[in-house]
Enzyme design. Structure first.
Site, PDB file in Angstrom:
ATOM      1  N   HIS A  28       0.833  -1.208   0.000  1.00  0.00           N
ATOM      2  CA  HIS A  28       0.000   0.000   0.000  1.00  0.00           C
ATOM      3  C   HIS A  28       0.865   1.254   0.000  1.00  0.00           C
ATOM      4  O   HIS A  28       0.639   2.176  -0.793  1.00  0.00           O
ATOM      5  CB  HIS A  28      -0.921  -0.001   1.221  1.00  0.00           C
ATOM      6  CG  HIS A  28      -1.699   1.272   1.399  1.00  0.00           C
ATOM      7  ND1 HIS A  28      -2.697   1.664   0.525  1.00  0.00           N
ATOM      8  CD2 HIS A  28      -1.607   2.259   2.329  1.00  0.00           C
ATOM      9  CE1 HIS A  28      -3.196   2.826   0.927  1.00  0.00           C
ATOM     10  NE2 HIS A  28      -2.546   3.207   2.010  1.00  0.00           N
TER      11      HIS A  28
ATOM     12  N   GLU B 265      -8.850  -2.554   6.351  1.00  0.00           N
ATOM     13  CA  GLU B 265      -7.902  -2.643   7.457  1.00  0.00           C
ATOM     14  C   GLU B 265      -8.444  -3.600   8.517  1.00  0.00           C
ATOM     15  O   GLU B 265      -9.598  -3.987   8.496  1.00  0.00           O
ATOM     16  CB  GLU B 265      -7.691  -1.265   8.112  1.00  0.00           C
ATOM     17  CG  GLU B 265      -7.290  -0.172   7.139  1.00  0.00           C
ATOM     18  CD  GLU B 265      -6.736   1.080   7.814  1.00  0.00           C
ATOM     19  OE1 GLU B 265      -6.408   1.036   9.020  1.00  0.00           O
ATOM     20  OE2 GLU B 265      -6.629   2.105   7.111  1.00  0.00           O
TER      21      GLU B 265
ATOM     22  N   THR C   9      -4.151   0.434   5.509  1.00  0.00           N
ATOM     23  CA  THR C   9      -4.706  -0.319   4.383  1.00  0.00           C
ATOM     24  C   THR C   9      -3.856  -1.543   4.095  1.00  0.00           C
ATOM     25  O   THR C   9      -2.641  -1.445   4.001  1.00  0.00           O
ATOM     26  CB  THR C   9      -4.731   0.586   3.130  1.00  0.00           C
ATOM     27  OG1 THR C   9      -5.395   1.785   3.473  1.00  0.00           O
ATOM     28  CG2 THR C   9      -5.435  -0.089   1.979  1.00  0.00           C
TER      29      THR C   9
HETATM   30 MN    MN Z   1      -6.035   4.120   7.223  1.00  0.00          MN
END
Ligand code: MN
Length: 414
Positions: free
Chosen positions: A132, A200, A348
Site C-alpha cells: 500500500h 484494514e 490499508t
Molecule cells: Mn487508514
C-alpha cells in the site's frame, strides 16, 4: 470441538472462535458471544450461575461496553471464553438441559442490534502494508523512491479520532471539505468527490501500561485483547490538499467502521503466520523472535443501491510488513501510555496483485482504471447509495474462525 448446538459448517463463529460483543435487548445493552447464527447473552448465563467458578463481578455483562470485562485481564477473560466452549461442548449438559436458561440466553443473530463493543479512548492508525505504501508513494510522489526513507525502519502511524469510530450498520454521510484541483489557483468547498474505503483490521488494547513505561515486542500480544475488521473511510481529494505537513486530518476523521465481534488473540493463535522478511534489519527494540503475524483472509465488496454486488478486493492480513507486536512496541517505546479499549488500526492492507489492493485509490489507480459493476455502472470511487462490506476469516485444517462483516452505506452529503 463438537457441540450439541447447531453450528453451520462454514460459520465464522465456530466453537473455536467465541468472540465478544455488545448487543441491545429490551432497550438495554448486554455482553454477548456469537456461536453459529445465534447471539448468546452472557448476562443470562452469568445470572444462572454458569460462570460460578470464575471471579466475575455480578454486573460485568450488563454494561454498555466491554472495557471493564477486558480490564479483568487475560486469565479471567480466557477462562470465560473456555467456559463458554465447555458449556457448548457435546458432552456438557449444564446449559443443554436447562431449557429456561437456553430460551432466555440464545437469540437469533439475524436482526440483532449490535453496539460498539468498547469505549475507544484513543485511536491510532498505522501505515504498515509495504504494498500500500509503495502504491501510494508511486502515485503521489516518485515511482523510483516510492517508500519514504523512514518507512522500512519505523512502523509509521498517526493519531486518529476515536469519537467517529462506529459500529457496522451505521450509515455515513459523504464528508464536505476543502479541495484544490492541481490546475486551480484557489481551493473550493463542497462534498468530497473521491470518497474511498481502506481495508484494514484493528486491535483492541487489553492491558494498560503506565505513562513512562514501554511494552516490548515479546509482551505486546499479552496487551492485545483481540481484533476487528476496520474500514478507515477516506476522502482522497480532501486528504491531498490538507495532509502536508502534519498528515491526515478531516479526510479521515468523519468516520471509521468496525465489525461488531472482537475475535480474541487466543482464537487467532492457530493461524499464526510469518511476516514478510524485514530488510534492512530493524532496530533491536523492534526485533521479533517468533512469528507475530496472522493468516487472515480479507474481502471488500461494493453493493450498489440496486443490489448489484461485486468483490473488489481479496487480500490477507499476513501481507503486513509491520506486525501488531511491533506497532505496540513502537507506540510505547517513548513511554506513551495505552489504555484498555484503545484501538490501533493496521493501515490499508494491500497484497502484491491489483485484485488484492485494499482501497479504490489503488484498485482503480487514482480513477484511471474504473471497475465495472454487475448493473452496468462504473466505479472509480464510492458513490452515494453504495454499501461497502468487508469480511475477514481464518481457515486451516477444516477449522474456521471469522469476524463476520462490517457494512456501511454511504448517504449523500448534508
Ligand atoms: Mn487508514
Amino acid at each position: 470441538m463438537i457441540s450439541w448446538f447447531e453450528i453451520p459448517e462454514d460459520s465464522d463463529f465456530s466453537l473455536a472462535n467465541i468472540p465478544f460483543g455488545i448487543f441491545r435487548t429490551e432497550g438495554r445493552p448486554r455482553a454477548a458471544t456469537r456461536i453459529g447464527d445465534s447471539v448468546i447473552d452472557l448476562d443470562v448465563l452469568h445470572k444462572a450461575g454458569l460462570f460460578s467458578g470464575i471471579n466475575l463481578p455480578e454486573e460485568i455483562f450488563s454494561q454498555s461496553v466491554l472495557n471493564d470485562f477486558i480490564a479483568l485481564g487475560k486469565p479471567t477473560t480466557n477462562r470465560t471464553r473456555e467456559r463458554i466452549q465447555e458449556l457448548f461442548d457435546a458432552s456438557n449438559g449444564e446449559l443443554r438441559d436447562n431449557w429456561a436458561t437456553r430460551v432466555d440466553a440464545i437469540r437469533k443473530a439475524d436482526g440483532t442490534d449490535m453496539l460498539m463493543p468498547v469505549r475507544v479512548g484513543d485511536y491510532t492508525d498505522f501505515y504498515s502494508s509495504r504494498e500500500h505504501a509503495t502504491n501510494v508513494g508511486t502515485m503521489f510522489r516518485d515511482p523510483n523512491n516510492a517508500l519514504l526513507p523512514n518507512w522500512l525502519h519505523i512502523p509509521v502511524g498517526y493519531h486518529g479520532r476515536a469519537s467517529s469510530i462506529v459500529i457496522s450498520g451505521t450509515p455515513l454521510h459523504r464528508p464536505k471539505g476543502q479541495t484544490k484541483a492541481d490546475d486551480a489557483e484557489l481551493p473550493t468547498f463542497g462534498p468530497s468527490r473521491l470518497l474511498d474505503f481502506e481495508l484494514e483490521m484493528a486491535f483492541i488494547v487489553g492491558k494498560s501500561n503506565d505513562l513512562g513505561t514501554s511494552v516490548s515486542v515479546e509482551e505486546a500480544e499479552d496487551h492485545i485483547f483481540g481484533m476487528v475488521v476496520f474500514n478507515d473511510w477516506s476522502a482522497r481529494d480532501i486528504q491531498k490538499w490538507e495532509y502536508v505537513p502534519l498528515g491526515p486530518f478531516l479526510a479521515k476523521n468523519f468516520g471509521s467502521s468496525i465489525s461488531p465481534w472482537i475475535v480474541t488473540m487466543e482464537a487467532l493463535e492457530q493461524f499464526r503466520s510469518p511476516s514478510p522478511k524485514q530488510e534492512p534489519a530493524v532496530l533491536p527494540y523492534l526485533e521479533m523472535k517468533k512469528d507475530h503475524n496472522f493468516d487472515i483472509n480479507l474481502e471488500a465488496i461494493i453493493e450498489t443501491e440496486s443490489g448489484a454486488a461485486k468483490t473488489v478486493s481479496n487480500s490477507n492480513f499476513k501481507h503486513m510488513y509491520w506486525s501488531m507486536a511491533q506497532q505496540l512496541a513502537h507506540h510505547t517505546i517513548n513511554g506513551c501510555n495505552m489504555n484498555v479499549g484503545d484501538m490501533c488500526a493496521s493501515g490499508t492492507i494491500s497484497g502484491p496483485t491489483p485484485d488484492s489492493y485494499g482501497s479504490m485509490l489503488e484498485i482503480t489507480w487514482r480513477g484511471s482504471k474504473p471497475i465495472s459493476m454487475p448493473d452496468g455502472t462504473e466505479r472509480k470511487f464510492i458513490q452515494d447509495g453504495d454499501t461497502v462490506i468487508m469480511k475477514a476469516f481464518c481457515e486451516k485444517d477444516g477449522k474456521r474462525v471469522g469476524f463476520g462483516e462490517v457494512r456501511t452505506k454511504v448517504l449523500p452529503a448534508v
